[in-house]
Write an enzyme that holds these catalytic residues in place. Structure first.
Site, PDB file in Angstrom:
ATOM      1  N   GLY A 204       0.787  -1.189   0.103  1.00  0.00           N
ATOM      2  CA  GLY A 204      -0.034   0.227   0.060  1.00  0.00           C
ATOM      3  C   GLY A 204       0.980   1.140  -0.084  1.00  0.00           C
ATOM      4  N   ASN A 205       0.262   2.440   0.383  1.00  0.00           N
ATOM      5  CA  ASN A 205       1.223   3.467   0.073  1.00  0.00           C
ATOM      6  C   ASN A 205       2.073   3.960   1.613  1.00  0.00           C
ATOM      7  OD1 ASN A 205      -0.224   5.325   2.098  1.00  0.00           O
ATOM      8  ND2 ASN A 205      -1.980   5.124   0.975  1.00  0.00           N
ATOM      9  N   THR A 206       3.067   4.782   1.193  1.00  0.00           N
ATOM     10  CA  THR A 206       3.852   4.838   2.262  1.00  0.00           C
ATOM     11  C   THR A 206       3.475   5.455   3.489  1.00  0.00           C
ATOM     12  OG1 THR A 206       5.684   5.406   0.556  1.00  0.00           O
ATOM     13  CG2 THR A 206       6.071   6.303   2.499  1.00  0.00           C
ATOM     14  N   GLY A 209       1.840   2.827   5.246  1.00  0.00           N
ATOM     15  CA  GLY A 209       3.164   1.729   5.668  1.00  0.00           C
ATOM     16  C   GLY A 209       3.883   2.058   7.131  1.00  0.00           C
ATOM     17  N   GLU A 226       5.612  -2.953   1.031  1.00  0.00           N
ATOM     18  CA  GLU A 226       5.777  -2.744  -0.350  1.00  0.00           C
ATOM     19  C   GLU A 226       5.065  -1.673  -0.564  1.00  0.00           C
ATOM     20  OE1 GLU A 226       7.396  -4.622  -2.692  1.00  0.00           O
ATOM     21  OE2 GLU A 226       7.807  -6.387  -1.459  1.00  0.00           O
ATOM     22  N   CYS A 260       2.192   0.467  -8.863  1.00  0.00           N
ATOM     23  CA  CYS A 260       3.261   0.704  -7.940  1.00  0.00           C
ATOM     24  C   CYS A 260       4.503   1.094  -8.642  1.00  0.00           C
ATOM     25  CB  CYS A 260       3.301   0.163  -6.654  1.00  0.00           C
ATOM     26  SG  CYS A 260       3.823  -1.585  -7.662  1.00  0.00           S
TER      27      CYS A 260
HETATM   28  P1  NAD Z   1      -5.144   0.882  -0.078  1.00  0.00           P
HETATM   29  O1  NAD Z   1      -5.903   2.222   0.212  1.00  0.00           O
HETATM   30  O2  NAD Z   1      -6.008  -0.162  -0.490  1.00  0.00           O
HETATM   31  O3  NAD Z   1      -4.572   0.774   1.392  1.00  0.00           O
HETATM   32  C1  NAD Z   1      -3.819  -0.702   1.466  1.00  0.00           C
HETATM   33  C2  NAD Z   1      -4.241  -1.274   2.497  1.00  0.00           C
HETATM   34  O4  NAD Z   1      -4.093  -0.623   3.692  1.00  0.00           O
HETATM   35  C3  NAD Z   1      -5.937  -1.697   2.565  1.00  0.00           C
HETATM   36  O5  NAD Z   1      -5.912  -3.037   2.794  1.00  0.00           O
HETATM   37  C4  NAD Z   1      -6.450  -0.746   3.626  1.00  0.00           C
HETATM   38  O6  NAD Z   1      -7.452  -1.477   4.230  1.00  0.00           O
HETATM   39  C5  NAD Z   1      -5.240  -0.671   4.406  1.00  0.00           C
HETATM   40  N1  NAD Z   1      -5.265   0.725   5.084  1.00  0.00           N
HETATM   41  C6  NAD Z   1      -5.501   1.965   4.535  1.00  0.00           C
HETATM   42  N2  NAD Z   1      -5.504   3.191   5.469  1.00  0.00           N
HETATM   43  C7  NAD Z   1      -5.054   2.240   6.670  1.00  0.00           C
HETATM   44  C8  NAD Z   1      -4.958   2.823   7.814  1.00  0.00           C
HETATM   45  N3  NAD Z   1      -4.961   4.138   8.320  1.00  0.00           N
HETATM   46  N4  NAD Z   1      -4.778   2.115   8.942  1.00  0.00           N
HETATM   47  C9  NAD Z   1      -4.510   0.623   8.509  1.00  0.00           C
HETATM   48  N5  NAD Z   1      -4.689   0.183   7.637  1.00  0.00           N
HETATM   49  C10 NAD Z   1      -5.126   0.868   6.639  1.00  0.00           C
HETATM   50  O7  NAD Z   1      -4.184   1.115  -1.162  1.00  0.00           O
HETATM   51  P2  NAD Z   1      -3.486   2.283  -1.310  1.00  0.00           P
HETATM   52  O8  NAD Z   1      -2.490   2.590  -0.428  1.00  0.00           O
HETATM   53  O9  NAD Z   1      -4.085   3.417  -1.948  1.00  0.00           O
HETATM   54  O10 NAD Z   1      -2.336   1.479  -2.561  1.00  0.00           O
HETATM   55  C11 NAD Z   1      -1.905   2.286  -3.582  1.00  0.00           C
HETATM   56  C12 NAD Z   1      -0.233   2.506  -3.031  1.00  0.00           C
HETATM   57  O11 NAD Z   1       0.293   1.178  -2.849  1.00  0.00           O
HETATM   58  C13 NAD Z   1       0.514   3.186  -3.997  1.00  0.00           C
HETATM   59  O12 NAD Z   1       1.157   3.856  -2.943  1.00  0.00           O
HETATM   60  C14 NAD Z   1       1.358   2.202  -4.796  1.00  0.00           C
HETATM   61  O13 NAD Z   1       2.553   2.525  -5.279  1.00  0.00           O
HETATM   62  C15 NAD Z   1       1.554   1.194  -3.432  1.00  0.00           C
HETATM   63  N6  NAD Z   1       1.765  -0.173  -4.176  1.00  0.00           N
HETATM   64  C16 NAD Z   1       3.015  -0.748  -3.791  1.00  0.00           C
HETATM   65  C17 NAD Z   1       3.079  -2.084  -4.249  1.00  0.00           C
HETATM   66  C18 NAD Z   1       4.538  -2.773  -4.012  1.00  0.00           C
HETATM   67  O14 NAD Z   1       4.517  -3.868  -4.282  1.00  0.00           O
HETATM   68  N7  NAD Z   1       5.268  -2.029  -3.814  1.00  0.00           N
HETATM   69  C19 NAD Z   1       2.295  -2.647  -5.123  1.00  0.00           C
HETATM   70  C20 NAD Z   1       0.786  -2.016  -5.232  1.00  0.00           C
HETATM   71  C21 NAD Z   1       0.613  -0.520  -4.767  1.00  0.00           C
END
Ligand code: NAD
Length: 471
Positions: A204-206, A209, A226, A260
């Protein structure tokens, strides 16, 4: 229990009505029963998972269509086909990877055995993202199963059809205690993260993370993160512009830029920019026609919030290609922006949409300075035929990975670890690296108890003398 009329988890149907505490507790009891450790059991579960993919291919493609308007081609290439191929190799290799590895020994240990055992961690939490919602969730899950763990799976609520598919289908194919799905959004995930896990794998996003890392830290739980970031492209005038343009635009347009490792922005000279734009106009018209909104091959932005965030970037710099957007359909046309500088909003965060800004730089040194002045990216793309310039860029920058003269393709090799560095993530997976992620490498020295072995090491005992020290 199957919810039909009330959907509490962000609109996602969940088959698991246990609380987070109950889910983790039952997964832990299942792990402690020892059954996930048996190689036969692991193989059976992995084969069931493969059957799940094969028997539900159309359902998965339908879910991806609903969530992101993914075309069949992209669905097969980046999700279903990818999952099937990855799992087939995992099934054929994991038993060998699970064996204790022999480590080298020195003379004093010549009589002993040095081994590295591959212990499963225990209960693993896999949190998936929405952009490749099935693959990004289930590839780590299959690795965790192969490594002998129990797994709690939390798909992203932002891609509800895919989350619902995972929640409904996994319990039909896999052991229901060892592998459990919990659906939900921020509130549910926050509750889940209070539990103690033995490993957390997050995509997910940084900024999320950081939240995951902090929650894991409370229990000293190891993590793979990731994450994302702004992956630059360096394009110079030695590159074949037509080939480079296709490869850059493909990486940007697939999944409507919601990848990503999508190329986030291009660094090139004004002169190269002009050639790139000419070529891009032709390529985009060839791929998506005169009215790209009518093309069946362009995905949509996943949600209204993401649409709002990305469409604001259309007001940065100057639109030279594309530029239209339709909020109703969450459609954004593949767009190229020029006259952008490093301080514009489009250059402050990961774009994650089909907008490609160009930032001008005159040479390799400028590009290196620009890249190194920012957070370490997940990917770096270099388009050049000049070997020494490529080497200079490789030696003077750090990124999760690099692909020279193409985009995204480094991810397709299971022999290359895939992961970020700095704010783009920690840890890596794919191929054997996925399996290795989910095992603790237990160093084990097995000594003999015979007199000869003892005599080889007896100089360690008191009384200490100079002679023993110099032995
Ligand atoms: P998302 O919003 O789906 O979040 C990812 C996960 O985190 C979800 O399951 C969500 O429920 C959980 N989440 C969200 N907010 C939360 C919080 N406050 N507390 C706990 N859990 C929480 O996805 P996203 O972050 O919008 O995804 C896109 C990002 O992911 C981009 O930054 C992309 O670069 C990154 N990404 C990385 C990879 C990799 O392999 N490195 C792959 C795909 C996406």
């Amino acid at each position: 229990h199957f919810l039909t009329d009330s959907l509490p988890f962000g609109g996602v149907v969940s088959t698991n009505m246990k609380t987070p505490g109950e889910i983790v507790h039952s997964a832990r009891i299942a792990f402690q029963s020892g059954r996930t450790k048996s190689l036969e059991f692991r193989e059976k579960q992995l084969r069931n998972l493969l059957r799940m993919y094969e028997e539900n291919e159309q359902e998965m493609l339908d879910a991806l269509k609903k969530d992101l308007n993914k075309s069949k081609m992209e669905g097969v290439l980046t999700e279903v086909g990818y999952l099937i191929n990855d799992l087939k190799s995992l099934i054929s290799d994991f038993k060998e990877w699970a064996q204790p590895e022999k480590a080298t020994r020195g003379l004093p240990n010549i009589m002993d055995e040095a081994l590295i055992y591959k212990d499963p961690y225990g209960v693993v939490l896999v949190i998936g993202a929405w952009n490749y919602p099935i693959q990004l969730t289930l590839i780590p899950v299959s690795g965790a199963i192969a490594a002998g763990n129990a797994v709690v799976i939390k798909p992203s609520e932002i891609s509800p059809a895919s989350a619902e598919f995972i929640a409904r289908t996994i319990p039909k194919y896999l052991d229901r205690e060892c592998y459990q799905v919990m659906c939900g959004g921020v509130a549910e995930t926050t509750e889940l993260l209070k539990e103690k896990f033995d490993y957390i794998f997050f995509t997910g996003n940084t900024s999320v993370g950081r939240i995951i890392h902090a929650a894991a830290n409370k229990h000293l739980t190891p993590v793979t993160l990731e994450l994302g970031g702004k992956s630059p492209v360096y394009l110079d005038d030695t590159a074949d512009i037509d080939v480079a343009t296709r490869r850059i635009l493909w990486g940007k347009c697939i999944n409507a830029g919601q990848t990503c490792i999508a190329p986030d922005y291009v660094l090139c000279s004004k002169q190269t920019e002009a050639k790139f734009i000419d070529s891009a106009r032709n390529v985009l018209q060839e791929w998506y026609g005169k009215d790209p909104q009518k093309s069946p091959d362009l995905c949509r932005i996943v949600s209204d919030n993401h649409f709002k965030r990305i469409s604001k970037f259309l007001f940065n710099g100057k639109i030279v290609v594309g530029g239209t957007a339709d909020a109703e359909e969450r459609f954004i046309e593949p767009t190229i922006l020029t006259d952008v500088d490093g301080t514009d909003p489009v250059m402050q965060e990961e774009i994650f949409g089909p907008i490609l800004p160009i930032v001008n730089c005159e040479n390799v040194d400028d590009a290196i300075k620009f890249i190194n002045g920012r957070e370490k990216p997940l990917a770096f793309y270099i388009f050049s035929k000049n070997k020494s310039q490529v080497d200079t860029l490789l030696e003077n920058t750090t990124s999760g990975g690099v692909c020279v003269n193409d985009t995204l393709m480094h991810l397709t090799l299971p022999s290359l670890p895939f992961g970020g560095v700095g704010t783009s993530g920690m840890g890596a997976y794919h191929g054997k690296y996925t399996f290795d992620t989910f095992v603790h490498k237990k160093s084990t020295l097995v000594k003999t108890l015979n007199k000869f072995g003892e005599s080889l090491q007896s100089s360690r005992y008191p009384p200490y003398t100079e002679k023993k020290l110099n032995f």
